[in-house]
Design a protein around this motif. Sequence first.
Motif, PDB file in Angstrom:
ATOM      1  N   ILE A 121     -27.732 -66.716 -13.980  1.00  0.00           N
ATOM      2  CA  ILE A 121     -28.500 -67.387 -14.171  1.00  0.00           C
ATOM      3  C   ILE A 121     -29.509 -66.200 -14.804  1.00  0.00           C
ATOM      4  CG2 ILE A 121     -31.338 -67.426 -13.346  1.00  0.00           C
ATOM      5  CD1 ILE A 121     -28.985 -69.764 -12.169  1.00  0.00           C
ATOM      6  N   THR A 122     -29.679 -66.010 -15.726  1.00  0.00           N
ATOM      7  CA  THR A 122     -30.205 -65.312 -16.780  1.00  0.00           C
ATOM      8  C   THR A 122     -31.330 -65.240 -17.794  1.00  0.00           C
ATOM      9  OG1 THR A 122     -29.124 -63.712 -18.778  1.00  0.00           O
ATOM     10  CG2 THR A 122     -28.879 -65.861 -18.966  1.00  0.00           C
ATOM     11  N   ASN A 123     -32.103 -64.362 -18.467  1.00  0.00           N
ATOM     12  CA  ASN A 123     -33.070 -64.009 -19.567  1.00  0.00           C
ATOM     13  C   ASN A 123     -31.749 -64.528 -20.593  1.00  0.00           C
ATOM     14  OD1 ASN A 123     -34.084 -61.959 -22.115  1.00  0.00           O
ATOM     15  ND2 ASN A 123     -35.283 -63.455 -20.401  1.00  0.00           N
ATOM     16  N   ASP A 124     -32.443 -65.751 -21.798  1.00  0.00           N
ATOM     17  CA  ASP A 124     -32.276 -65.776 -23.149  1.00  0.00           C
ATOM     18  C   ASP A 124     -32.505 -64.576 -23.907  1.00  0.00           C
ATOM     19  OD1 ASP A 124     -31.527 -66.472 -25.038  1.00  0.00           O
ATOM     20  OD2 ASP A 124     -33.467 -67.730 -25.775  1.00  0.00           O
ATOM     21  N   ASP A 125     -31.131 -63.300 -23.495  1.00  0.00           N
ATOM     22  CA  ASP A 125     -31.276 -62.095 -24.154  1.00  0.00           C
ATOM     23  C   ASP A 125     -31.239 -61.915 -25.868  1.00  0.00           C
ATOM     24  OD1 ASP A 125     -31.623 -60.643 -22.014  1.00  0.00           O
ATOM     25  OD2 ASP A 125     -29.882 -60.795 -21.333  1.00  0.00           O
ATOM     26  N   PRO A 168     -20.550 -67.865  -2.003  1.00  0.00           N
ATOM     27  CA  PRO A 168     -20.978 -68.313  -3.047  1.00  0.00           C
ATOM     28  C   PRO A 168     -21.928 -67.376  -3.895  1.00  0.00           C
ATOM     29  CG  PRO A 168     -22.148 -69.418  -1.671  1.00  0.00           C
ATOM     30  CD  PRO A 168     -21.915 -68.470  -0.989  1.00  0.00           C
ATOM     31  N   ALA A 169     -21.305 -67.456  -5.117  1.00  0.00           N
ATOM     32  CA  ALA A 169     -22.022 -66.076  -6.087  1.00  0.00           C
ATOM     33  C   ALA A 169     -22.811 -66.085  -7.124  1.00  0.00           C
ATOM     34  CB  ALA A 169     -21.221 -65.593  -6.148  1.00  0.00           C
ATOM     35  N   VAL A 170     -23.563 -65.520  -7.486  1.00  0.00           N
ATOM     36  CA  VAL A 170     -24.147 -65.234  -8.920  1.00  0.00           C
ATOM     37  C   VAL A 170     -24.944 -64.458  -9.047  1.00  0.00           C
ATOM     38  CG1 VAL A 170     -26.525 -66.681  -9.533  1.00  0.00           C
ATOM     39  CG2 VAL A 170     -26.328 -67.627  -7.532  1.00  0.00           C
ATOM     40  N   VAL A 171     -23.989 -64.603 -10.758  1.00  0.00           N
ATOM     41  CA  VAL A 171     -24.127 -63.193 -11.488  1.00  0.00           C
ATOM     42  C   VAL A 171     -25.651 -63.631 -12.387  1.00  0.00           C
ATOM     43  CG1 VAL A 171     -23.728 -62.414 -13.907  1.00  0.00           C
ATOM     44  CG2 VAL A 171     -21.762 -63.032 -12.254  1.00  0.00           C
ATOM     45  N   ALA A 172     -26.304 -62.606 -11.963  1.00  0.00           N
ATOM     46  CA  ALA A 172     -28.212 -62.567 -12.752  1.00  0.00           C
ATOM     47  C   ALA A 172     -28.010 -61.435 -13.974  1.00  0.00           C
ATOM     48  CB  ALA A 172     -28.353 -61.974 -11.964  1.00  0.00           C
ATOM     49  N   GLY A 173     -28.138 -62.607 -15.219  1.00  0.00           N
ATOM     50  CA  GLY A 173     -28.512 -61.401 -15.844  1.00  0.00           C
ATOM     51  C   GLY A 173     -26.979 -61.745 -16.980  1.00  0.00           C
ATOM     52  N   TRP A 174     -26.631 -61.177 -18.531  1.00  0.00           N
ATOM     53  CA  TRP A 174     -26.043 -61.467 -19.306  1.00  0.00           C
ATOM     54  C   TRP A 174     -24.762 -60.211 -18.741  1.00  0.00           C
ATOM     55  CZ3 TRP A 174     -24.634 -66.234 -21.385  1.00  0.00           C
ATOM     56  CH2 TRP A 174     -25.442 -67.048 -21.963  1.00  0.00           C
ATOM     57  N   ARG A 175     -23.241 -60.871 -18.621  1.00  0.00           N
ATOM     58  CA  ARG A 175     -22.421 -59.903 -18.332  1.00  0.00           C
ATOM     59  C   ARG A 175     -21.274 -59.893 -19.310  1.00  0.00           C
ATOM     60  NH1 ARG A 175     -26.403 -56.247 -15.803  1.00  0.00           N
ATOM     61  NH2 ARG A 175     -27.277 -57.326 -14.707  1.00  0.00           N
ATOM     62  N   LEU A 196     -30.756 -70.829 -18.611  1.00  0.00           N
ATOM     63  CA  LEU A 196     -31.321 -69.542 -19.695  1.00  0.00           C
ATOM     64  C   LEU A 196     -33.382 -70.005 -18.745  1.00  0.00           C
ATOM     65  CD1 LEU A 196     -29.647 -69.395 -22.562  1.00  0.00           C
ATOM     66  CD2 LEU A 196     -29.467 -68.441 -20.748  1.00  0.00           C
ATOM     67  N   ILE A 197     -33.395 -68.385 -19.012  1.00  0.00           N
ATOM     68  CA  ILE A 197     -34.895 -68.245 -18.075  1.00  0.00           C
ATOM     69  C   ILE A 197     -35.929 -67.480 -19.738  1.00  0.00           C
ATOM     70  CG2 ILE A 197     -37.239 -67.064 -17.307  1.00  0.00           C
ATOM     71  CD1 ILE A 197     -35.041 -68.915 -15.745  1.00  0.00           C
ATOM     72  N   VAL A 253     -36.180 -64.979 -13.163  1.00  0.00           N
ATOM     73  CA  VAL A 253     -34.853 -65.546 -12.418  1.00  0.00           C
ATOM     74  C   VAL A 253     -34.611 -64.775 -11.183  1.00  0.00           C
ATOM     75  CG1 VAL A 253     -32.500 -64.325 -12.773  1.00  0.00           C
ATOM     76  CG2 VAL A 253     -34.287 -64.051 -14.889  1.00  0.00           C
ATOM     77  N   GLY A 254     -35.105 -63.898 -10.058  1.00  0.00           N
ATOM     78  CA  GLY A 254     -34.664 -63.621  -8.755  1.00  0.00           C
ATOM     79  C   GLY A 254     -34.791 -64.883  -8.613  1.00  0.00           C
ATOM     80  N   VAL A 255     -36.255 -64.905  -8.435  1.00  0.00           N
ATOM     81  CA  VAL A 255     -36.201 -66.633  -7.256  1.00  0.00           C
ATOM     82  C   VAL A 255     -34.886 -67.766  -8.260  1.00  0.00           C
ATOM     83  CG1 VAL A 255     -37.668 -69.298  -7.966  1.00  0.00           C
ATOM     84  CG2 VAL A 255     -38.565 -66.360  -7.510  1.00  0.00           C
ATOM     85  N   ASP A 256     -35.030 -68.253  -8.835  1.00  0.00           N
ATOM     86  CA  ASP A 256     -33.848 -69.186  -9.503  1.00  0.00           C
ATOM     87  C   ASP A 256     -32.365 -68.777  -8.840  1.00  0.00           C
ATOM     88  OD1 ASP A 256     -35.299 -70.501 -10.468  1.00  0.00           O
ATOM     89  OD2 ASP A 256     -35.103 -70.365 -12.440  1.00  0.00           O
ATOM     90  N   VAL A 257     -31.915 -67.395  -8.950  1.00  0.00           N
ATOM     91  CA  VAL A 257     -30.932 -66.863  -8.000  1.00  0.00           C
ATOM     92  C   VAL A 257     -30.782 -66.951  -6.764  1.00  0.00           C
ATOM     93  CG1 VAL A 257     -29.819 -64.972  -7.153  1.00  0.00           C
ATOM     94  CG2 VAL A 257     -29.913 -65.239 -10.182  1.00  0.00           C
ATOM     95  N   ALA A 258     -32.085 -66.555  -6.279  1.00  0.00           N
ATOM     96  CA  ALA A 258     -32.195 -67.266  -4.480  1.00  0.00           C
ATOM     97  C   ALA A 258     -31.608 -68.394  -4.443  1.00  0.00           C
ATOM     98  CB  ALA A 258     -33.371 -67.149  -4.213  1.00  0.00           C
ATOM     99  N   ASN A 259     -32.720 -69.426  -4.762  1.00  0.00           N
ATOM    100  CA  ASN A 259     -33.058 -70.528  -4.356  1.00  0.00           C
ATOM    101  C   ASN A 259     -31.023 -71.334  -4.892  1.00  0.00           C
ATOM    102  OD1 ASN A 259     -35.372 -71.341  -3.448  1.00  0.00           O
ATOM    103  ND2 ASN A 259     -36.246 -71.040  -5.709  1.00  0.00           N
ATOM    104  N   THR A 260     -30.415 -71.084  -5.792  1.00  0.00           N
ATOM    105  CA  THR A 260     -28.981 -71.411  -6.436  1.00  0.00           C
ATOM    106  C   THR A 260     -28.336 -71.033  -4.998  1.00  0.00           C
ATOM    107  OG1 THR A 260     -29.424 -70.826  -8.676  1.00  0.00           O
ATOM    108  CG2 THR A 260     -27.296 -71.222  -7.667  1.00  0.00           C
ATOM    109  N   LEU A 261     -28.298 -69.860  -4.896  1.00  0.00           N
ATOM    110  CA  LEU A 261     -27.456 -69.544  -3.633  1.00  0.00           C
ATOM    111  C   LEU A 261     -27.926 -69.890  -2.437  1.00  0.00           C
ATOM    112  CD1 LEU A 261     -26.835 -65.479  -3.343  1.00  0.00           C
ATOM    113  CD2 LEU A 261     -25.549 -67.822  -3.782  1.00  0.00           C
ATOM    114  N   LEU A 262     -28.869 -69.895  -1.963  1.00  0.00           N
ATOM    115  CA  LEU A 262     -28.797 -71.709  -0.619  1.00  0.00           C
ATOM    116  C   LEU A 262     -28.779 -72.625  -0.951  1.00  0.00           C
ATOM    117  CD1 LEU A 262     -32.693 -69.892  -0.628  1.00  0.00           C
ATOM    118  CD2 LEU A 262     -31.092 -69.486   1.335  1.00  0.00           C
TER     119      LEU A 262
END
Length: 337
Positions: free
Chosen positions: A162-166, A145-152, A321-322, A298-307
């Motif tokens: 999972i990303t900040n609302d840039d 499983p993979a999570v992209v952190a931040g808009w790419r 969006l955060i 974002v990091g907390v949500d990324v980790a929880n999503t992966l778990l």
Amino acid sequence: MTLNTSRTRRPTIYDVAKSAGVSPSLVSLVLQNPSKVSEKRREAVRAAMSELGYRPSRAATTLASSQTKSIGLVIDDFRNLWFVDLLRGMESALSPHGYQVTLADSRPGENRITEAADGLLSMHVEGLVIAAEPSESMMAGTWVPAVVAGWRNGVPAGASLITNDDDGGGRMAADHLLGLGHTRIGHLSGSGGAAAHRREGFRSGITKAGVEHRIAGESQGTSEEDGYAAACWILDHHPDTTALFAANDTMALGALAAAKARGLSVPADLSVIGYDNSQLAKSRYLDITSVDNRSDVVGVDVANTLLARIQDPALEPERKLIEPALIVRGTTARVSG
């Protein structure tokens, strides 16, 4: 319960077993599944480990349990400190579950990113966090499983985002400068996905206010040197500029250097606002106004999503969006005159 183990070699599980008066298999059980061992024996084993300075082999534990308890994190550049809070947030959510984060720096270039991800996958990480511009093929043929952190600029198939609302953060920066009376505002941008969203948010904010936008660096990187070059271009071509919004705090540092080189005082002559609320912005000396992308959240949500996806591989990828926050410091002020 003492054992005169030579300090010229690393203590082994057999040394621990002998010191604790138990079998090596029971020591192994304490390491892998301590709840199945009585409290008295657990304490005896742990006391022996402490006395001998024994450190369990993570590789051996992995072979025994078929779990690495490791999450891979690919970042794009160690020099850009935005990922520090992301990592801190991830670790706060992963540590209670026994997971560790293994970091890889990809640097720009599709091959480098793919190589960094492949290196982590070869270590049998149980999940992958992509905090860089992903290549189209980097997740091909893997079930991790993979999570992209931040808009790419793209999200691999099957990965969560999972990303900040840039976009909102860019508008927030524009609104702050407009509220201070600035109407001649420049923006230092870059080629990445996050920079593109911050740019569009900024552009929409000042366009709505009827203000002309001055944007530089759209096809370049987002380093301090890129920020310096973009700031120089705007200040040389539009010397009446009274404020600059940088796509990240590292570029804002370059903008401060460009202002200094031209004898401009910040914020009296030129207001500067960055993005990420990184350690650079928080420095008491630099004191940079910045949009907080809340990387820790974002990091907390990324980790929880992966778990969650590690526990249930059938879960569908998600997008979240955060909301950002503006942190006002000493580099922005009302327009003079």
